[in-house]
Write an enzyme that holds these catalytic residues in place. Structure first.
Site: not given
Ligand code: S3P
Length: 408
Positions: A16, A79, A147, A296, A323
């Site tokens: 990010r 992803g 998500s 995760d 995943k």
């Protein structure tokens, strides 16, 4: 296991910081960025879009300063790279194509294509092509699957959309995008499960030190919790509450986790963690919302369940099937080969414990989190565990095996 570890910079925050830094007005300085291959994929895509990035210094080009890459953008195994960039690039006046490795090419992208189309963007998949028309309008979107990647894609497109854009979640997912956008001066409003952004002309550059990755720390938290007489210190770990459900669960099954030195880094909470084991792990029960909040960390939680007294049930985690690998299958195979009593269900595992684990030859399925979870299983197993394809840890944690050696 004894010692101190500084885990790599948070992968989610690193992606990010690069992406938002690229559209800021001015130079961002991002220290302690993840050196994992996934974050390198984001950096190389942004470079192809004309952004200069050198050692965490990102030359922001402003909201409208990206240029067409002229070739497909390779997101590698990541992803997050593909979904977040799909959101950002859907709002540009040029078309982009996003590609990835074999694993990423199999992963569902309709979940971003659909809301972006609802916003008026051009978006198609497969292959993933977005952008070429910059007239987006805001929507209120309720993602069918929790998500953070989808939420972030919609919010990034929302920075360019006429009228406000909101995402209403059913489960609170990691909120790094909205936290960072707020720190950069965007109009972000969080109200319970609803996050809204407005069309934004300008973002201020970022200056941050990326907190340690909680999801990387999770492997040491589990190892320290399981290996008798351990005492581990994990320095500078990001403890954003949207990430730490796994720590709460570990504490509830007996692992001692103490926090010290609590502080903030660019609005993200950070702390040092001390981990000490328990002599008896209690069985775990994880369901839908909780599963989404520790998605995760579930592979390594399965390792704990093999050592717990009784039947552990982990459910609500069908996402693990899509995943980097089918993690439900990969962990069932790996742990079973080591002697665990584990059965994968449609959306989780049923694990009967405790069982002695024995070293075996196991397969990472090319998936970094599977490789590291099986390494933790190997630490508590008798004999030698050989993990095929273990180099895939480089995706998020290039120094993982060096740190393992330094602790054992
Ligand atoms: C991530 C979100 C999660 C997580 C992934 C990183 C992110 O994926 O599994 O490792 O940085 O937004 P989903 O958003 O698909 O659940």
């Amino acid at each position: 296991m004894q010692g101190t570890v500084k885990v790599p910079g948070d992968k989610s925050i690193s992606h990010r910081a690069l992406i938002l830094g690229a559209i800021a007005s001015g130079e961002s300085t991002v220290r302690g960025i993840s050196a994992g291959a996934d974050v390198l994929s984001t950096a190389s895509c942004l470079r192809a879009l004309g952004v200069e990035i050198e050692e965490g210094n990102v030359q922001g080009h402003g909201m409208r300063g990206l240029r067409a890459a002229g070739r497909p953008l390779d997101c590698g195994n990541s992803g997050t790279t593909m979904r977040l960039l799909a959101g950002l690039l859907s709002a540009q006046d040029f078309e982009s194509e996003l590609i990835g490795d074999e694993s990423l090419s199999r992963r569902p992208m309709d979940r971003v294509v659909q809301p972006l189309r609802e916003m008026g963007a051009r978006a198609e998949w497969p292959p993933l092509r977005v952008g070429g028309d910059k007239h987006l309008h805001g929507i209120e979107y309720a993602p069918p699957v929790p998500s953070a990647q989808v939420k972030s894609a919609v919010l990034l497109a929302g920075l360019y959309a006429e009228g406000g854009t909101a995402v209403v979640e059913s489960v609170r997912t990691r909120d790094h995008t909205e936290v960072m956008l707020g720190a950069m001066g965007a109009h972000v409003a969080v109200d319970g499960m609803r996050v809204a952004v407005e069309c934004t002309e300008r973002l201020q550059p970022l200056h941050l030190h990326v907190p340690g990755d909680f999801s990387a720390a999770a492997f040491w938290m589990m190892a320290g919790g399981l290996v008798p007489r351990s005492d581990l210190r994990l320095l500078g770990v990001g403890v954003n509450p949207t990430r730490t459900a796994f720590a709460d669960l570990l504490a509830s099954i007996g692992v001692r986790i103490d926090r010290a030195n609590a502080r903030f880094e660019a609005r993200e909470p950070v702390a040092d963690l001390r981990i000490r084991p328990t002599s008896e792990i209690r069985r775990v029960h994880v369901e839908h919302d909780q599963a989404a909040q520790m998605i995760d960390e579930l592979p390594v939680l399965a390792v704990a369940a093999t050592q717990a007294l009784g039947t552990s049930v982990i459910s609500g985690a069908a996402e693990l099937r899509v995943k980097e690998s089918d993690r439900l299958y990969a962990m069932e195979e790996g742990l079973r080969a080591m002697g665990a009593d584990i059965t994968a269900s449609e959306d989780g595992w049923v694990i009967n414990g405790p069982r002695y684990l024995e070293g075996a030859r196991v397969d990472s399925a090319g998936d970094h989190r599977v490789a590291m979870a099986l390494a933790v299983a190997g630490m508590i197993a008798d004999g030698t565990t050989e993990i095929e394809g273990a180099e895939c840890v480089d995706i998020s944690y290039p120094g993982f095996f060096d740190d393992l050696e330094s602790l054992s």
